[in-house]
Write a protein that holds these residues in place. Sequence first.
Motif, mmCIF file in Angstrom:
data_model
loop_
_atom_site.group_PDB
_atom_site.id
_atom_site.type_symbol
_atom_site.label_atom_id
_atom_site.label_comp_id
_atom_site.label_asym_id
_atom_site.label_seq_id
_atom_site.Cartn_x
_atom_site.Cartn_y
_atom_site.Cartn_z
ATOM 1 N N ASP A 250 0.824 -1.204 0.000
ATOM 2 C CA ASP A 250 0.000 0.000 0.000
ATOM 3 C C ASP A 250 0.862 1.260 0.000
ATOM 4 O O ASP A 250 0.594 2.221 -0.700
ATOM 5 C CB ASP A 250 -0.899 0.027 1.244
ATOM 6 C CG ASP A 250 -2.221 -0.654 0.977
ATOM 7 O OD1 ASP A 250 -3.004 -0.831 1.923
ATOM 8 O OD2 ASP A 250 -2.473 -0.996 -0.199
ATOM 9 N N SER A 253 2.170 1.829 -3.347
ATOM 10 C CA SER A 253 1.207 1.674 -4.446
ATOM 11 C C SER A 253 1.184 2.908 -5.334
ATOM 12 O O SER A 253 0.947 2.814 -6.529
ATOM 13 C CB SER A 253 -0.198 1.410 -3.901
ATOM 14 O OG SER A 253 -0.631 2.537 -3.158
ATOM 15 N N GLN A 254 1.453 4.084 -4.769
ATOM 16 C CA GLN A 254 1.401 5.307 -5.569
ATOM 17 C C GLN A 254 2.696 5.544 -6.337
ATOM 18 O O GLN A 254 2.771 6.440 -7.155
ATOM 19 C CB GLN A 254 1.152 6.520 -4.649
ATOM 20 C CG GLN A 254 -0.164 6.449 -3.893
ATOM 21 C CD GLN A 254 -1.208 7.323 -4.524
ATOM 22 O OE1 GLN A 254 -1.067 7.772 -5.657
ATOM 23 N NE2 GLN A 254 -2.274 7.579 -3.809
ATOM 24 N N ILE A 256 5.386 5.802 -8.939
ATOM 25 C CA ILE A 256 5.273 5.738 -10.406
ATOM 26 C C ILE A 256 6.598 5.342 -11.049
ATOM 27 O O ILE A 256 6.764 5.453 -12.256
ATOM 28 C CB ILE A 256 4.792 7.084 -10.997
ATOM 29 C CG1 ILE A 256 5.753 8.218 -10.625
ATOM 30 C CG2 ILE A 256 3.380 7.377 -10.556
ATOM 31 C CD1 ILE A 256 5.450 9.517 -11.345
ATOM 32 N N ARG A 298 0.445 -5.484 -11.979
ATOM 33 C CA ARG A 298 0.669 -4.089 -12.232
ATOM 34 C C ARG A 298 1.687 -3.983 -13.367
ATOM 35 O O ARG A 298 2.585 -4.806 -13.471
ATOM 36 C CB ARG A 298 1.266 -3.508 -10.966
ATOM 37 C CG ARG A 298 1.488 -2.063 -11.058
ATOM 38 C CD ARG A 298 1.961 -1.601 -9.736
ATOM 39 N NE ARG A 298 2.280 -0.195 -9.837
ATOM 40 C CZ ARG A 298 2.535 0.564 -8.839
ATOM 41 N NH1 ARG A 298 2.520 0.062 -7.625
ATOM 42 N NH2 ARG A 298 2.808 1.820 -9.002
ATOM 43 N N MET A 330 5.084 11.787 -5.467
ATOM 44 C CA MET A 330 3.876 11.184 -4.910
ATOM 45 C C MET A 330 3.856 11.227 -3.387
ATOM 46 O O MET A 330 3.065 10.526 -2.758
ATOM 47 C CB MET A 330 3.755 9.718 -5.372
ATOM 48 C CG MET A 330 3.841 9.540 -6.863
ATOM 49 S SD MET A 330 2.625 10.513 -7.757
ATOM 50 C CE MET A 330 1.136 9.626 -7.400
#
Lengths: 379, 369, 166
Positions: A250, A253-254, A256, A298, A330
């Motif tokens: 988690d 997860s952001q 990039i 992903r 992020m």
Amino acid sequence: MSKSKDNSDGKAAVISAKAGVKESIIDFLKKAMDKGVFDAVLIPMRVPAGDSFAYVLIKDKTLLKDGVPLSPIMSVQGAKAVSSVTRLGKGKMKIAAVMRPCEIRATIELSKLGQTDLENTTLISMDCPGVLPMSDFLIDPEKNIKIFNEAVQKWDDAIMRPVCQICDKSSMIAGDIHIGTLGAKKDTFFIISNSQKGNDVMDKLDIVLKDSIDSWQAKVKNITEEKHKKREKNLKDLKSKIGGLDNLLDTFSQCINCHNCMKACPICYCRLCYFDSDKVKHPSEDYLQRAEIKGSIRFLPDTTLFQMGRMMHMSLSCVSCGACEDACPMSIPVAQIFSMIADEIQGLFDYVSGRDLDEPVPLVAYKEEELHEVEDAND
Amino acid sequence: MTKALKINKSAEQGVIEFLKALLENGKVKGVFALKKISNDGAVAYSLITKPNELDNAVPFYPLMPVNAGKLLSRFTLKGSSIGPVAAVVKPCELRAFIELVKREQGSLENLFFISSTCGGVYPLKMSVNGTVEKNLTKYWDAVKKGEISADLRSACKGCTEFMPYTADVTFDLIGNNDPDKQCVVFLNTKKGEEFAKGMKGEFLKKELDRKKLDKFKSKREVEKKKLFDEIDAKMNGMDGLIDIFGRCIGCHGCMRVCPICYCKLCEFESPDSEYKPSNYESDLKKRGGVRVPPGTIYYQLGRLTHIGISCVGCGACDDVCPVDIPVSIIFKKVGESVQKMFDYIPGRDVDEDIPLITFEKEEFAEIEE
Amino acid sequence: MRIFLLLRLKKKNLLKLKNRDGNIKKEEEYMPKILAFLCNWCSYAGADLAGTSRLKYPPSILPIRVMCSSRVDPLFVLRAYLGGADGVLVAGCHPGDCHYEKGNYYTRRRFAMFKKIIEDVGLESDRLRLSWISASEGHRYAKVATEFTEKIKKLGKSSAKSEIFL
């Protein structure tokens, strides 16, 4: 550089700073340049637009007055700047680099890694109250410079970056010379020499090192203990927040995969990072196969592999400077996470990154008898 | 007249059904689309092979975590796709991929493109605190009315290439009167028609409503002019450039996320661009002081020279910049200006050569003095 | 006698201040530094011819010989521009006469693009010039050098020379 991070030999001098600490430091540097002790000074300066600060290698003494020894932000990690100047050799110029303790420590780690030649460089550090988060600073640079300067006066770190607030090495001496502002009498500061190079500089400038730094040491001990307590608490909280596979996934997860963190990190010096190389570039059948096994992956996969891989590659030398967190678009708390891991694995080897130039990075040294607890011995 | 398919579902639901059918009928081995990947709603591109994994796919989500053109290039870099894969991408991402294919950084074979008339995306910062999710209704409302949301990425606000050129199938999202109940899908190619066979909905012959799209385009042109004029005012001489790029910390994030920047070792990270001690010494003699690391303007203008001709104006560079430099507007403006010189639109046609590798015997006579 | 010697010395010193044309030199005039990329087969030979023909042109040109004008990477020109060059000249064969057939066609496109970029970011694109000069055009080379130097003189010194934050 000698080993001690607190100089108990009392090799220091009390310098008058009637005109202000910043002005006196600049004056010290100017005198040193006048006497030929340094040919150039590497120090932050405000950029022409006024909305940031950048390291400038100054040869023209008239530019010195615009130097800012303690800039409100860490735009480029100082070790990167020193490495940029001396990676390909020491050059002919004698350089003084004025930076924060974590930047000095990172420079020393880079020297161990062959990325900077420090022979003609004198490293000057100062007590550090922290820096502002880059994104906060950019909202209103002019106002934030004022707010930062006020915070420095009171040594108040409430507005500084989270990773700075838990830094217990903010007055660590690792370079040649350290400027101690804490615990100094009004309108003075301590100038502490930590090496032969430092002593030589003081000699040439006729500065006699005969004063005691008891008051500086006492104040530093005080602040360090407080910060250490805060650090333990914050990192404990952090561990529970990100610990475990679900939480870890988690947290990242952001991500990039922009690799800004890697690029901003002073320790990450590889021209071609493993995680940008062919080793992580696979043909379509590999990706489809993975996707078939899980039903969905992903794309691009392996974000956690990059984060943890980078952790494994550089944590032994991590100085918790926080450049990574400032660079992350992020807002992932990478600096705090990496700092937490760095503490633990450096602790395994009783190693403190950047403490001592002669102390090898743990993975290139060994003792014949050690770490038996990780072995699978059949007692 | 183009063949089209009217689906009695919202676009998001319609495309998921479309993709599920493709997987279930074995027409594709995998599907590439945006998907919710974490408990807190983070969205990322995913390669999906099981139909039920599409339940939390969000193909037209207003976010671009990475330019999909770059991802498709990575997928097909070591060889074309081993099996048919359907990819839901935005027009600029598709154009970026075509530009990369021209540069031998990917292959079109076995890839099937689903795109849309694009309403733009939100800046990545907004996804950090869940703001995108909160703004979804507002976003779709604006798209339905053919208006431009105020908080979109700057590059999107001024984007006039919101119509995909080479998609097999295009979902018409902009100006759709009943976005929750129905949507029209244009089947542009034979492959598109083939893949749509057996889909639930009404097949008809229809043309894209040019008037509606031209009206939207002119709104975007107005925004574009505003953004370009704003940056023009700042770009006055060397001082202007130093002001704009003064904050640059040399992280090269813009280069890394740019779909067109594919070089394994960027020129500006190579030994060619490294300052030796002698360079510092001679520079210091000349200028008295040198910013360290050096070469900020050189990097920015150099990268502009290298990729300006193929810049698709996606805006990924803006989002990744840690110091908020309006890179995408500068690159978009100068990129378009350079592209206009050659009547070139990057990604319009995979058979159209990049202007710098071709020439006319008679041209640009005015350049030579 | 002494006064006579002193006067002779003074005259000698005065003579030193005169330039070749016999006029008293004023303060050093600004002589721009123009980097010129000259292709080996045409424009470099043309420059050579200008020299052997004793044609006069200002000493502002710093020539760099390249085998073909298409060897000139726009980054060379950018480095020169940011390095403080007052002007950059790229010279090659006339289109159709390139020693390598097509090189100068690419040069033309690249130069056009690069000049547009410099113009669009607000820098002085007049400091960049592309000229076709053949091996027999010694006069043309001298003319280009003279004209370009005049133009650059009017533009003044490049501001990049003294910039710290480039």
